[in-house]
Design a protein around this motif. Sequence first.
Motif, PDB file in Angstrom:
ATOM      1  N   ALA A 192      63.089  18.324 -13.000  1.00 53.10           N
ATOM      2  CA  ALA A 192      64.100  18.331 -11.931  1.00 53.10           C
ATOM      3  C   ALA A 192      64.243  19.736 -11.355  1.00 53.10           C
ATOM      4  CB  ALA A 192      65.451  17.854 -12.480  1.00 53.10           C
ATOM      5  N   SER A 193      64.682  19.784 -10.094  1.00 51.39           N
ATOM      6  CA  SER A 193      65.049  21.061  -9.464  1.00 51.39           C
ATOM      7  C   SER A 193      66.552  21.232  -9.614  1.00 51.39           C
ATOM      8  CB  SER A 193      64.719  21.036  -7.963  1.00 51.39           C
ATOM      9  OG  SER A 193      63.394  21.414  -7.723  1.00 51.39           O
ATOM     10  N   MET A 194      66.968  22.488  -9.817  1.00 51.25           N
ATOM     11  CA  MET A 194      68.398  22.750 -10.036  1.00 51.25           C
ATOM     12  C   MET A 194      68.887  23.868  -9.120  1.00 51.25           C
ATOM     13  SD  MET A 194      71.068  22.134 -12.195  1.00 51.25           S
ATOM     14  CE  MET A 194      70.361  21.343 -13.619  1.00 51.25           C
ATOM     15  N   HIS A 195      70.006  23.639  -8.458  1.00 52.23           N
ATOM     16  CA  HIS A 195      70.693  24.714  -7.714  1.00 52.23           C
ATOM     17  C   HIS A 195      71.879  25.158  -8.571  1.00 52.23           C
ATOM     18  CE1 HIS A 195      72.756  27.035  -4.757  1.00 52.23           C
ATOM     19  NE2 HIS A 195      73.730  26.174  -4.624  1.00 52.23           N
ATOM     20  N   PRO A 196      71.911  26.460  -8.935  1.00 53.53           N
ATOM     21  CA  PRO A 196      72.965  26.905  -9.865  1.00 53.53           C
ATOM     22  C   PRO A 196      74.335  27.087  -9.217  1.00 53.53           C
ATOM     23  CG  PRO A 196      71.596  28.768  -9.200  1.00 53.53           C
ATOM     24  CD  PRO A 196      70.986  27.552  -8.554  1.00 53.53           C
ATOM     25  N   GLY A 197      74.440  26.837  -7.904  1.00 51.20           N
ATOM     26  CA  GLY A 197      75.637  27.217  -7.162  1.00 51.20           C
ATOM     27  C   GLY A 197      75.421  28.623  -6.629  1.00 51.20           C
ATOM     28  N   TRP A 198      76.385  29.127  -5.877  1.00 52.61           N
ATOM     29  CA  TRP A 198      76.305  30.507  -5.391  1.00 52.61           C
ATOM     30  C   TRP A 198      77.030  31.361  -6.437  1.00 52.61           C
ATOM     31  CZ3 TRP A 198      79.155  32.760  -0.497  1.00 52.61           C
ATOM     32  CH2 TRP A 198      78.712  34.075  -0.299  1.00 52.61           C
ATOM     33  N   VAL A 199      76.257  32.168  -7.144  1.00 52.29           N
ATOM     34  CA  VAL A 199      76.753  32.802  -8.367  1.00 52.29           C
ATOM     35  C   VAL A 199      76.717  34.333  -8.266  1.00 52.29           C
ATOM     36  CG1 VAL A 199      76.560  32.779 -10.890  1.00 52.29           C
ATOM     37  CG2 VAL A 199      75.644  30.864  -9.573  1.00 52.29           C
ATOM     38  N   ARG A 200      77.734  34.975  -8.861  1.00 53.50           N
ATOM     39  CA  ARG A 200      77.815  36.442  -8.848  1.00 53.50           C
ATOM     40  C   ARG A 200      76.801  37.058  -9.803  1.00 53.50           C
ATOM     41  NH1 ARG A 200      83.186  35.036  -8.540  1.00 53.50           N
ATOM     42  NH2 ARG A 200      83.637  35.398 -10.738  1.00 53.50           N
ATOM     43  N   THR A 201      75.610  37.313  -9.268  1.00 50.63           N
ATOM     44  CA  THR A 201      74.551  38.037  -9.995  1.00 50.63           C
ATOM     45  C   THR A 201      74.035  39.088  -9.012  1.00 50.63           C
ATOM     46  OG1 THR A 201      72.850  36.579  -9.135  1.00 50.63           O
ATOM     47  CG2 THR A 201      73.824  35.941 -11.243  1.00 50.63           C
ATOM     48  N   ASP A 202      73.004  39.838  -9.421  1.00 49.58           N
ATOM     49  CA  ASP A 202      72.417  40.803  -8.484  1.00 49.58           C
ATOM     50  C   ASP A 202      71.953  40.075  -7.229  1.00 49.58           C
ATOM     51  OD1 ASP A 202      72.904  42.841 -10.215  1.00 49.58           O
ATOM     52  OD2 ASP A 202      70.893  42.826 -11.093  1.00 49.58           O
ATOM     53  N   MET A 203      71.360  38.876  -7.421  1.00 52.30           N
ATOM     54  CA  MET A 203      70.866  38.136  -6.266  1.00 52.30           C
ATOM     55  C   MET A 203      72.007  37.508  -5.468  1.00 52.30           C
ATOM     56  SD  MET A 203      68.226  34.941  -5.940  1.00 52.30           S
ATOM     57  CE  MET A 203      66.827  35.737  -6.704  1.00 52.30           C
ATOM     58  N   GLY A 204      72.942  36.891  -6.138  1.00 50.65           N
ATOM     59  CA  GLY A 204      74.041  36.178  -5.464  1.00 50.65           C
ATOM     60  C   GLY A 204      75.040  37.121  -4.800  1.00 50.65           C
ATOM     61  N   GLY A 205      75.175  38.329  -5.343  1.00 53.35           N
ATOM     62  CA  GLY A 205      76.102  39.313  -4.774  1.00 53.35           C
ATOM     63  C   GLY A 205      77.538  39.119  -5.241  1.00 53.35           C
ATOM     64  N   LYS A 206      78.370  40.110  -4.883  1.00 47.29           N
ATOM     65  CA  LYS A 206      79.757  40.142  -5.392  1.00 47.29           C
ATOM     66  C   LYS A 206      80.655  39.092  -4.756  1.00 47.29           C
ATOM     67  CE  LYS A 206      79.921  44.955  -6.870  1.00 47.29           C
ATOM     68  NZ  LYS A 206      78.969  45.812  -6.157  1.00 47.29           N
ATOM     69  N   LYS A 207      80.279  38.625  -3.551  1.00 46.27           N
ATOM     70  CA  LYS A 207      81.156  37.678  -2.843  1.00 46.27           C
ATOM     71  C   LYS A 207      80.982  36.230  -3.305  1.00 46.27           C
ATOM     72  CE  LYS A 207      81.370  40.276   1.462  1.00 46.27           C
ATOM     73  NZ  LYS A 207      80.591  40.418   2.688  1.00 46.27           N
ATOM     74  N   ALA A 208      80.009  35.996  -4.157  1.00 46.60           N
ATOM     75  CA  ALA A 208      79.743  34.617  -4.599  1.00 46.60           C
ATOM     76  C   ALA A 208      80.963  34.058  -5.327  1.00 46.60           C
ATOM     77  CB  ALA A 208      78.524  34.593  -5.517  1.00 46.60           C
ATOM     78  N   PRO A 209      81.289  32.797  -5.109  1.00 46.28           N
ATOM     79  CA  PRO A 209      82.502  32.223  -5.707  1.00 46.28           C
ATOM     80  C   PRO A 209      82.403  31.910  -7.203  1.00 46.28           C
ATOM     81  CG  PRO A 209      81.346  30.581  -4.367  1.00 46.28           C
ATOM     82  CD  PRO A 209      80.616  31.879  -4.173  1.00 46.28           C
ATOM     83  N   LEU A 210      81.175  31.715  -7.722  1.00 46.20           N
ATOM     84  CA  LEU A 210      81.043  31.286  -9.117  1.00 46.20           C
ATOM     85  C   LEU A 210      80.667  32.432 -10.040  1.00 46.20           C
ATOM     86  CD1 LEU A 210      78.878  28.017  -9.014  1.00 46.20           C
ATOM     87  CD2 LEU A 210      81.267  28.200  -9.722  1.00 46.20           C
ATOM     88  N   ASP A 211      81.201  32.432 -11.266  1.00 45.69           N
ATOM     89  CA  ASP A 211      80.706  33.406 -12.237  1.00 45.69           C
ATOM     90  C   ASP A 211      79.560  32.771 -13.040  1.00 45.69           C
ATOM     91  OD1 ASP A 211      81.848  31.905 -14.331  1.00 45.69           O
ATOM     92  OD2 ASP A 211      83.718  33.028 -14.220  1.00 45.69           O
ATOM     93  N   VAL A 212      78.797  33.637 -13.699  1.00 47.77           N
ATOM     94  CA  VAL A 212      77.606  33.175 -14.421  1.00 47.77           C
ATOM     95  C   VAL A 212      77.982  32.120 -15.476  1.00 47.77           C
ATOM     96  CG1 VAL A 212      75.812  33.906 -16.064  1.00 47.77           C
ATOM     97  CG2 VAL A 212      76.244  35.266 -14.012  1.00 47.77           C
ATOM     98  N   ASP A 213      79.061  32.376 -16.225  1.00 46.83           N
ATOM     99  CA  ASP A 213      79.416  31.459 -17.319  1.00 46.83           C
ATOM    100  C   ASP A 213      79.701  30.045 -16.816  1.00 46.83           C
ATOM    101  OD1 ASP A 213      79.099  33.559 -18.982  1.00 46.83           O
ATOM    102  OD2 ASP A 213      81.231  33.877 -19.400  1.00 46.83           O
ATOM    103  N   THR A 214      80.417  29.952 -15.685  1.00 51.58           N
ATOM    104  CA  THR A 214      80.765  28.624 -15.136  1.00 51.58           C
ATOM    105  C   THR A 214      79.504  27.896 -14.690  1.00 51.58           C
ATOM    106  OG1 THR A 214      82.852  29.564 -14.368  1.00 51.58           O
ATOM    107  CG2 THR A 214      82.205  27.430 -13.421  1.00 51.58           C
TER     108      THR A 214
END
Length: 244
Positions: A192-214
Amino acid sequence: MKSVLITGANRGLGLGMVKFLTKNTKVENIFATCRNVSEELKNISETNKNVHILHLEAADVASFDNLFPQISKVTGDQGLNLLINNAGTSTKFTKLNLVKPEQLLSNLTINTIAPIILTKSLLPLLKQAAQNNSDKPVGVGRAAVINMSSVLGSIAQNDVGGFYAYRCSKAALNAATKSMSIDLKKDHILVASMHPGWVRTDMGGKKAPLDVDTSVAGMFSTIQKLTEADSGKFLQYDGSELPW
Ligand SMILES: NC(=O)c1ccc[n+]([C@@H]2O[C@H](COP(=O)([O-])OP(=O)(O)OC[C@H]3O[C@@H](n4cnc5c(N)ncnc54)[C@H](OP(=O)(O)O)[C@@H]3O)[C@@H](O)[C@H]2O)c1
């Protein structure tokens, strides 16, 4: 699920997955691949003897076959239950007037070619796990491949344009997911393909609504529940389906 391999495990979502598995599961072997070992990953592997760090440069596809003996040395004939093709990259320049052939190629190499060739290299281990667990239903109890995609790879949901290199590489990865799900059905391997959501990582950036743990907790909850009917789907971290 006894053995899991995660690429790009030194930071971001990949590191979050390693942390989640060590804290919340009894997975026997966690293979964390990276090209540079981070201090955090090193510390985790020192306190969790089931975390094995393996070197993997995604652009160096010729080296992928070297992983097989390193993994089977640890797993014996148990094989690998779950391969998460997580390592990924995104170019800075996203507009048509700025796009360069080398960016398109590098995104394709890391985000599409590497996951396909790594899956090919590790297929004997996935098949072994699927066969050894033939009493279990199709899913992570047997063998599964999760390709870390992105909603930006969805053609149906593209309503803002741009992001040529990244979008094309993830759309191509989605195409590979679909083919793998068909090709590996006879081997009882789910893909399956998975989209992790828009997540606060180096790639997702600081404005992303989700944290990595969630994101990671959601992804593993979704992954654990996958059945044969989910093979070949494009899913979001929360289990909802995305259009191709
Ligand atoms: N964050 C989001 O909002 C988001 C949204 C949709 C999809 N995704 C996808 O989720 C996955 C993980 O993203 P992330 O947010 O955790 O990104 P990240 O924080 O930028 O981490 C990227 C990971 O990929 C590895 N990587 C990149 N190029 C590599 C290469 N050539 N060889 C080996 N490893 C390489 C990095 O290792 P190095 O440290 O060596 O560079 C790092 O471990 C990616 O596939 C990404 O496309 C993320």
